[in-house]
Design a protein around this motif. Structure first.
Motif, PDB file in Angstrom:
ATOM      1  N   THR A  34       0.827  -1.210   0.000  1.00 15.72           N
ATOM      2  CA  THR A  34       0.000   0.000   0.000  1.00 15.72           C
ATOM      3  C   THR A  34       0.857   1.254   0.000  1.00 15.72           C
ATOM      4  OG1 THR A  34      -1.758  -1.162   1.218  1.00 15.72           O
ATOM      5  CG2 THR A  34      -1.817   1.253   1.220  1.00 15.72           C
ATOM      6  N   VAL A  35       1.889   1.273   0.836  1.00 12.10           N
ATOM      7  CA  VAL A  35       2.769   2.443   0.921  1.00 12.10           C
ATOM      8  C   VAL A  35       3.448   2.705  -0.419  1.00 12.10           C
ATOM      9  CG1 VAL A  35       4.908   3.327   1.948  1.00 12.10           C
ATOM     10  CG2 VAL A  35       3.153   2.304   3.403  1.00 12.10           C
ATOM     11  N   SER A  37       2.463   1.756  -3.405  1.00 15.18           N
ATOM     12  CA  SER A  37       1.457   2.187  -4.371  1.00 15.18           C
ATOM     13  C   SER A  37       1.145   3.667  -4.216  1.00 15.18           C
ATOM     14  CB  SER A  37       0.173   1.370  -4.204  1.00 15.18           C
ATOM     15  OG  SER A  37       0.348   0.043  -4.618  1.00 15.18           O
ATOM     16  N   LEU A  38       0.963   4.113  -2.987  1.00 16.55           N
ATOM     17  CA  LEU A  38       0.656   5.521  -2.728  1.00 16.55           C
ATOM     18  C   LEU A  38       1.822   6.424  -3.131  1.00 16.55           C
ATOM     19  CD1 LEU A  38      -1.109   5.228   0.761  1.00 16.55           C
ATOM     20  CD2 LEU A  38      -2.184   5.684  -1.450  1.00 16.55           C
ATOM     21  N   LEU A  39       3.038   5.981  -2.852  1.00 15.56           N
ATOM     22  CA  LEU A  39       4.206   6.767  -3.241  1.00 15.56           C
ATOM     23  C   LEU A  39       4.304   6.878  -4.764  1.00 15.56           C
ATOM     24  CD1 LEU A  39       6.904   5.382  -0.746  1.00 15.56           C
ATOM     25  CD2 LEU A  39       5.892   7.671  -0.741  1.00 15.56           C
ATOM     26  N   VAL A  41       1.861   6.720  -6.985  1.00 22.32           N
ATOM     27  CA  VAL A  41       0.816   7.622  -7.476  1.00 22.32           C
ATOM     28  C   VAL A  41       1.212   9.073  -7.237  1.00 22.32           C
ATOM     29  CG1 VAL A  41      -1.567   8.391  -7.136  1.00 22.32           C
ATOM     30  CG2 VAL A  41      -1.046   5.947  -7.194  1.00 22.32           C
ATOM     31  N   ALA A  42       1.739   9.361  -6.049  1.00 21.94           N
ATOM     32  CA  ALA A  42       2.147  10.735  -5.729  1.00 21.94           C
ATOM     33  C   ALA A  42       3.260  11.209  -6.651  1.00 21.94           C
ATOM     34  CB  ALA A  42       2.603  10.812  -4.271  1.00 21.94           C
ATOM     35  N   ALA A  68      -0.788   2.866  -9.240  1.00 27.50           N
ATOM     36  CA  ALA A  68      -1.421   2.296  -8.045  1.00 27.50           C
ATOM     37  C   ALA A  68      -1.502   0.780  -8.107  1.00 27.50           C
ATOM     38  CB  ALA A  68      -2.824   2.886  -7.875  1.00 27.50           C
TER      39      ALA A  68
END
Length: 278
Positions: A34-35, A37-39, A41-42, A68
């Motif tokens: 999850t971490v 994926s979020l990084l 996307v950002a 993501a």
């Protein structure tokens, strides 16, 4: 010095948060996925924003979805399938909207997104290929280039005399680069001692290879840093964002990791980086 204070403040907040993620992620692997994926996307959003492409949903949506999904799907072992689907989708966007979407923008978004996701996803592939040790490989892929960057920063501030790439990054110096190499090599030894001697005692590191890995990570992380600096200069922006005081955006902080994480994967896969004690 204000920049140094901001960097230290960011580190004071970021390091404890990272430790918590590492501890929890070692037991709950979905947290790591999850971490990352979020990084991704950002970073993709910040990269597209540099060229004003974040405003075009035809480009933003497929890039964000791929950023993501790819890290979250690593455990399915789909190989290059998601990348192939994403590339085809981007070419369809180019063909369908060729009159309003510049093909150079499509290639910029495609290549930049794939590079970011490939680099960051390497962090997740490592534990799967090497039998676990999520926290150890996260520290190697993230901590070593950051320590090298810190060593380069302080060496450059106090010892820097000769410019390294003045037209790309005026503040980088040869002395800072050497300081970063030394800091990177020292940090790899610390990683070996902490994880091999304290946390995972059954791991026996090959320290000559570990030292070489530290030097290689530092060198290629500079390539990553300078490469994304070129994009910033061409886009006439100082930073990709402002979420990290003293550092800029997520991409400013992780640009070196994108290039260095695959090096850790290749070295760990091809060389005897460590052995398991019987």
């Amino acid at each position: 010095m204000d920049s140094m204070k901001s960097r230290l403040l960011t580190a004071a907040i970021g390091i404890p948060a990272a430790v918590i993620v590492l501890i929890l992620g070692e037991h709950f692997h979905w947290i790591m996925y999850t971490v990352v994926s979020l990084l991704c996307v950002a970073m993709v959003y910040e990269l597209l924003s540099a060229r004003k492409l974040h405003k075009d949903l035809r480009v933003l949506i497929p890039c964000a979805l791929f950023a993501a999904a790819q890290p979250a799907l690593v455990w399915l072992r789909l190989g290059l399938l998601p990348t192939y689907v994403f590339a085809v989708l981007m070419f369809i966007v180019m063909l369908a909207f060729h009159e309003s979407v510049d093909y150079l923008s499509v290639f910029f978004a495609l290549f930049g997104t794939v590079m970011i996701v490939f680099g960051m996803t390497s962090i997740l592939i490592l534990p799967s290929a090497m039998g676990g040790y999520f926290s150890m490989f996260f520290v190697m892929c993230l901590g070593i280039p950051w320590c090298a960057d810190g060593g380069a920063y302080f060496a450059g501030v106090y010892l820097g005399r000769h410019k390294l790439c003045p037209k790309i990054s005026p503040k980088k110096t040869v002395e800072g680069f050497v300081g970063g190499i030394i800091a990177g090599m020292i940090s790899t030894v610390i990683v070996g001692l902490v994880f091999g001697g304290i946390i995972f005692r059954k791991i026996d590191f090959n320290y000559p290879i570990l030292l070489g890995l530290g030097a290689a990570i530092t060198a290629v992380s500079v390539v990553g840093d300078l490469s994304f600096s070129v994009i910033k200069r061409a886009s006439d922006i100082k930073d990709y964002g402002s979420i990290f005081p003293g550092h800029g955006g997520v991409l400013d902080r992780f640009d070196s990791v994108i290039f260095s994480a695959p090096i850790v994967y290749f070295v760990a896969s091809l060389l005897p980086l460590f052995t398991i004690k019987v």
